[in-house]
Scaffold this active site. Structure first.
Site, PDB file in Angstrom:
ATOM      1  CB  SER A  92      -1.691  -9.997  -9.077  1.00 16.05           C
ATOM      2  OG  SER A  92      -1.530  -8.911  -8.174  1.00 16.05           O
ATOM      3  N   GLY A  93      -3.668  -7.439 -10.131  1.00 16.62           N
ATOM      4  CA  GLY A  93      -3.650  -6.042 -10.527  1.00 16.62           C
ATOM      5  C   GLY A  93      -2.489  -5.274  -9.924  1.00 16.62           C
ATOM      6  CB  SER A  94      -1.246  -4.826  -6.439  1.00 15.70           C
ATOM      7  OG  SER A  94      -1.094  -6.179  -6.068  1.00 15.70           O
ATOM      8  N   GLY A 260      -6.021  -5.310  -7.043  1.00 17.63           N
ATOM      9  CA  GLY A 260      -6.704  -5.099  -8.318  1.00 17.63           C
ATOM     10  C   GLY A 260      -7.754  -6.144  -8.582  1.00 17.63           C
ATOM     11  CB  THR A 261      -7.753  -9.864  -8.479  1.00 14.92           C
ATOM     12  OG1 THR A 261      -6.953  -9.950  -7.298  1.00 14.92           O
ATOM     13  CG2 THR A 261      -6.891 -10.127  -9.694  1.00 14.92           C
TER      14      THR A 261
END
Length: 350
Positions: A92-94, A260-261
């Protein structure tokens, strides 16, 4: 006779409005040779930690949890396991932006002025991190997005109460259905949040009922969990694009950030359509006017797919430092599997 209280040491953070609760202490060492193995152990044998921190009375499903664990990679500063309402995403980006900020603020990685680089280990593997620190404040985190690709391009599905919906599917750490918000009558403003959630729920239910998706190396990674509403794309400078966006997590959660993803999935679609070149950037803007910037850095062929390499940049903010006390006699703690991985509450110092 009452059992001893247990405690978890936490740092609450957010990136783009999505709260990530970082667990810094209180969990005993988990079995598993890698972070991925430890994630599987939690998922299969101790899911009570996830439900404890995401359900009442301790949390809400819209939050995420990131458990700091020892890395198996000797070059990584820390490992982390991501927990969300839908389960255990491998990336996960965040959550990575929040975790990278937390390890700096907690001193697990010494904070230095200017740009610094370090490695984290996610369940998906090594993640390169670049942190920008100014006046002792973590102003930005840039992390690698997972290699992303388009699995399905502009197919249609009949969705009850909605009709025919055109969608694409990208993999960017999870499978994402990508739909045009305008075609569905949305402008992607905050007042639409409930309607967006209801619409996404119906589309994802229809997709899950009709078909599954298989990753070229990971195989079956479960039912499609994400849907991303795409607003119109505008070019605001040479090679810099902006688009309103909203990410939905099944069942029933609209993310506060664009994720982010989700941003990586958008880059994969724009590349598939020939709309971006290496070096170009896309800023996705959420219902709450927060944003992440994704940069398309290159492509490669892998497993028969044109895989997009990318990075995600954002900023996280620390919200709170706290200890959560877990009482084994509390009937609100519904999943007892949490107790065997928590250590006793530390005694107060003399």
């Amino acid at each position: 006779m009452s059992k001893p209280e247990l405690t978890l040491r936490l740092m609450d953070t957010h990136a783009g409005g999505d709260v990530s609760r970082i667990v810094l202490g209180g969990v005993t060492p988990l079995p598993g040779a890698t972070v991925r193995d430890q994630m599987h152990y939690l998922r299969d044998s101790a899911d009570g930690l996830r439900t404890l921190l995401l359900d009442e009375p301790y949390g809400i499903p819209e939050m995420s949890v990131d458990l700091i664990v020892p890395p198996s990679d000797p070059e990584a500063a820390a490992g982390y396991i991501i927990m969300e309402v839908m389960g255990y995403p491998i990336y996960s980006g965040s959550n990575t932006i929040c975790t990278a900020t937390a390890v700096l603020e907690a001193g697990l990685v010494p904070k230095r002025e200017g740009r610094q680089h370090f490695l984290l280990e996610s369940p998906a593997g090594r993640v390169q991190i670049e942190a920008l620190v100014e006046n002792d404040v973590v102003e930005a985190i840039t992390c690698e997005g997972l290699p992303s690709y388009i699995d399905t391009y502009r197919e249609t599905i009949h969705v009850p109460d909605i009709g025919e919906v055109t969608y694409s599917v990208a993999y960017s750490g999870g499978f994402y259905a990508l739909v045009d918000a305008t075609e569905l009558g949305f402008s992607l403003v905050r007042e639409e949040e409930r309607a967006l959630s209801d619409c996404a729920y119906k589309i994802v239910e229809a997709l899950q009922a009709e078909r599954g998706f298989t990753h070229y190396t990971l195989g079956d990674v479960g039912p499609l969990p994400f849907l991303h509403f795409m607003g119109p794309v505008t070019e605001v400078a040479d090679g810099f694009y902006r688009s309103r966006s909203t990410t939905y997590v099944h069942p029933g959660v609209i993310c506060r950030s664009t994720t982010g993803t989700g941003t990586s999935a958008r880059l994969a679609l724009m590349h598939h359509e020939g709309r971006i070149r290496p070096g170009d950037r896309l800023e996705t803007v959420s219902l709450r006017e927060t944003g992440f910037i994704g940069q398309f850095t290159g492509t490669r062929q892998e497993g028969g797919q044109a895989v997009v390499e990318n990075t995600i940049t954002g900023k996280a903010f620390v919200l709170a430092h706290s200890d959560i006390v877990v009482n084994p006699d509390d009937p609100m703690v519904r999943d007892g599997s949490v107790y065997h991985i928590l250590g006793p509450r530390p005694e107060a110092a003399d």
